[in-house]
Design a protein around this motif. Sequence first.
Motif, mmCIF file in Angstrom:
data_model
loop_
_atom_site.group_PDB
_atom_site.id
_atom_site.type_symbol
_atom_site.label_atom_id
_atom_site.label_comp_id
_atom_site.label_asym_id
_atom_site.label_seq_id
_atom_site.Cartn_x
_atom_site.Cartn_y
_atom_site.Cartn_z
ATOM 1 N N HIS A 87 -3.449 -9.252 -2.943
ATOM 2 C CA HIS A 87 -4.463 -10.081 -3.608
ATOM 3 C C HIS A 87 -4.022 -10.566 -4.983
ATOM 4 O O HIS A 87 -4.703 -11.356 -5.624
ATOM 5 N N CYS A 92 -4.490 3.568 -6.716
ATOM 6 C CA CYS A 92 -5.793 3.042 -6.306
ATOM 7 C C CYS A 92 -6.265 3.779 -5.055
ATOM 8 O O CYS A 92 -7.442 4.099 -4.941
ATOM 9 N N LEU A 93 -5.335 4.028 -4.130
ATOM 10 C CA LEU A 93 -5.730 4.794 -2.951
ATOM 11 C C LEU A 93 -4.752 5.902 -2.605
ATOM 12 O O LEU A 93 -4.921 6.591 -1.601
ATOM 13 N N ASP A 123 -8.045 -6.297 4.812
ATOM 14 C CA ASP A 123 -8.241 -5.581 3.553
ATOM 15 C C ASP A 123 -9.530 -6.066 2.917
ATOM 16 O O ASP A 123 -9.727 -7.267 2.753
ATOM 17 N N CYS A 133 -0.017 -0.857 -4.878
ATOM 18 C CA CYS A 133 -1.397 -0.357 -4.934
ATOM 19 C C CYS A 133 -1.468 1.001 -5.634
ATOM 20 O O CYS A 133 -2.447 1.323 -6.290
ATOM 21 N N HIS A 174 -10.711 -6.101 -0.039
ATOM 22 C CA HIS A 174 -10.706 -6.790 -1.337
ATOM 23 C C HIS A 174 -10.186 -8.212 -1.275
ATOM 24 O O HIS A 174 -9.895 -8.827 -2.307
ATOM 25 N N ASN A 186 -11.112 0.086 -8.102
ATOM 26 C CA ASN A 186 -12.418 -0.394 -7.664
ATOM 27 C C ASN A 186 -13.252 0.624 -6.893
ATOM 28 O O ASN A 186 -14.397 0.355 -6.576
ATOM 29 N N SER A 243 -4.141 -1.782 -9.745
ATOM 30 C CA SER A 243 -4.940 -2.207 -8.594
ATOM 31 C C SER A 243 -5.272 -3.689 -8.623
ATOM 32 O O SER A 243 -5.183 -4.337 -9.666
ATOM 33 N N CYS A 244 -5.685 -4.207 -7.463
ATOM 34 C CA CYS A 244 -5.970 -5.640 -7.364
ATOM 35 C C CYS A 244 -7.167 -6.049 -8.219
ATOM 36 O O CYS A 244 -7.428 -7.230 -8.395
ATOM 37 N N HIS A 273 0.800 -1.224 0.000
ATOM 38 C CA HIS A 273 0.000 0.000 0.000
ATOM 39 C C HIS A 273 0.837 1.281 0.000
ATOM 40 O O HIS A 273 0.559 2.200 -0.737
ATOM 41 N N ILE A 309 0.877 -6.630 -4.899
ATOM 42 C CA ILE A 309 -0.370 -6.404 -4.168
ATOM 43 C C ILE A 309 -0.811 -7.742 -3.577
ATOM 44 O O ILE A 309 -0.801 -8.770 -4.251
ATOM 45 N N ARG A 324 -10.671 9.519 -2.945
ATOM 46 C CA ARG A 324 -9.971 8.244 -2.853
ATOM 47 C C ARG A 324 -8.589 8.302 -3.503
ATOM 48 O O ARG A 324 -7.610 7.811 -2.974
#
Lengths: 467, 194
Positions: free
Chosen positions: A116, A411-412, A135, A408, A137, A430, A347-348, A66, A114, A436
Amino acid sequence: MNAAKTLFEKVWEEHVVVAEMPETPAIIYIDLHLIHEVTTPQAFALLKRKGLQVRRPDLTLATMDHSTPTTPVSSFKDLAVVGESAANQIMRMQENCSAFGIELLGFDSEHRGIVHIIGPELGATQPGKTIVCGDSHTSTHGAFGALAFGIGTTEVGHVLATQSLLQRKPKTLAINVDGRMPLGITAKDLILAIIGEIGIDGGMGHVIEYRGSAVSNLDMDARMTVCNMSIEAGARAGMIAPDDTTFEYLEGRPMAPRGERWDAAIVRWRQLSTDDGARFDKSIEFSADALQPMVTFGTNPGMVVSINDPVPDYSHDPSFRKAIEYMRVTPGRPLTEMPVDVVFIGSCTNSRLSDLQQAAEVLRGRKIAKGVEMLVVPGSQQVKKAAEALGLDRVFVEAGAQWRESGCSMCLGMNGDTVGNGQLCVSTSNRNFEGRQGIGARTVLASPSTAAASAVRGRVADPRDYL
Amino acid sequence: MQAVERIESRTVVLPTNDIDTDQIIPARFLTTTSREGLGAGLFHDLRFDSDGAENPDFILNKAEAKGCTILVGGNNFGCGSSREHAPWALLDCGFRVVISTKIADIFRNNSLKNGLLPIVIDQATHAWLLEHPGADVIIDVVRSTLELPNGRVVSYPIDDFARHCIVEGIDEFDFLQRHIDAIRQFEETRPWTP
Ligand code: SF4
């Protein structure tokens, strides 16, 4: 009599340590605990305070994703973490893993990525397992027929110390998807359409099982994209029954069983589909036949529209008004008019090899529009390597995009990769929540091909015009 | 965890629907390794504008919000990520209760584990609360009821075990640890190893 059971019930029942009672939840055993730097420090602190050990370091898989930088480097030693507190968090993760005897796939690991993405890639994610991670996801891993869900940091502490969790049995929701996905339509379009249909709270309290011919026809990358966003429909988890596609994916992966254990596993895994006549608490029918590329226009993943359709108008609802004001979209007009500032592929949800291939297909021989910044962030170092072996990195760079290290990222926006205030980002991630991807960032969620087409056009674009 | 039987407070109303965890606490506050002090990030981008000045129109910045421990959100509260930082931030700012028509599963779990009471109520009561910000509300945690200033008492659903833990101030972890022998036995006797 042996009652017919759903996939979820089979996996759940195999893991009950102490049965659920009206006054107490069940205790269920966890087969795989994935951990990363953001949601663990306070959990390790709990163990230290109580003088406890990690019960099963061998069932714990740790990485950092992250807050890690994605700027290209020639050696991991050059990685410069952005911000003092992120650097501190990463250091703490390294200390905690070594203090508690957990192997960490850290900066120098070629299996880093990541969380995931790497679980499945390593073959640690397997049918019938219970898998948790701090997490949301974590639902991604359900694509293999595992029961996988996100937990909070207190629960991370519970699992570290006891390898178990207190849980009430969730309800079940079947989403049957029949028909054929049209050309140029991806799993991302399918799951966005589903969320648009059932709403961001449509799956609340439930574990979704995705079923039907359109789901069986998806490859594993696509199944993971679908299950990944189950949480965006409010569901606890998403699952898909394992089949030959699943087994082919897993065979030979580093942590998958081998030899006799593999044969035994296949026999066990083949039992893991919902029995005929098993009952779900809720069922929804869905057809893939008429699917269009889907994009979000608002500030949650349920605010979604077909790419050429006008943005709907619910202006009587103040929350809707707030969302479209933030996004600066006009009800009644399609999103394809909107100028794009940033495009994020990663991203995942969409950073596996096939996602990058879809994006590269659109970009090959083309240039991204002037003024557009485009980041391509592979989900793991392995994905990065595989993509480079296919020359995808050159396609991206020649088109004018940036090719990054895994993580990540945008994504965030925790690692310094952020979208600027007021900028519009077409993103394969996502969540399009306010802020975000950065303060004031406006996010349009889309598939990798839609994102790539939008980069070329400089406005939100229909990928079918570029295939 | 502190035992709680009764909560009495004025409400703060944040009527937006679908308040997600990124709004409750933006990701850039998650690089901390502690659970203290997260209140600084609570609703940060709503409380402050982009150059850091306090937004005087945001409800939590108003004088009447001070000291309130009950937050009433719009429909569907807490969707999004599993960050426990969200309830930690709310607690750090003094909130003990969140009320909505729906509360996301992970957020609810995280809240209960920290003594933040997530209350799901019917549309009519919710609508009344939205229309009456600052209402004095009494929550009887033992009976799982909420009493409005007009005397109306409504009950809300809550998991028995979670209620028991909040009322008695029990840490769920201790309960789990008491079953460690059962866990060991499960590990030793299951037919396949993960
Ligand atoms: S890629 Fe995004 S959604 Fe996935 S784990 Fe990372 S931050 Fe969470």
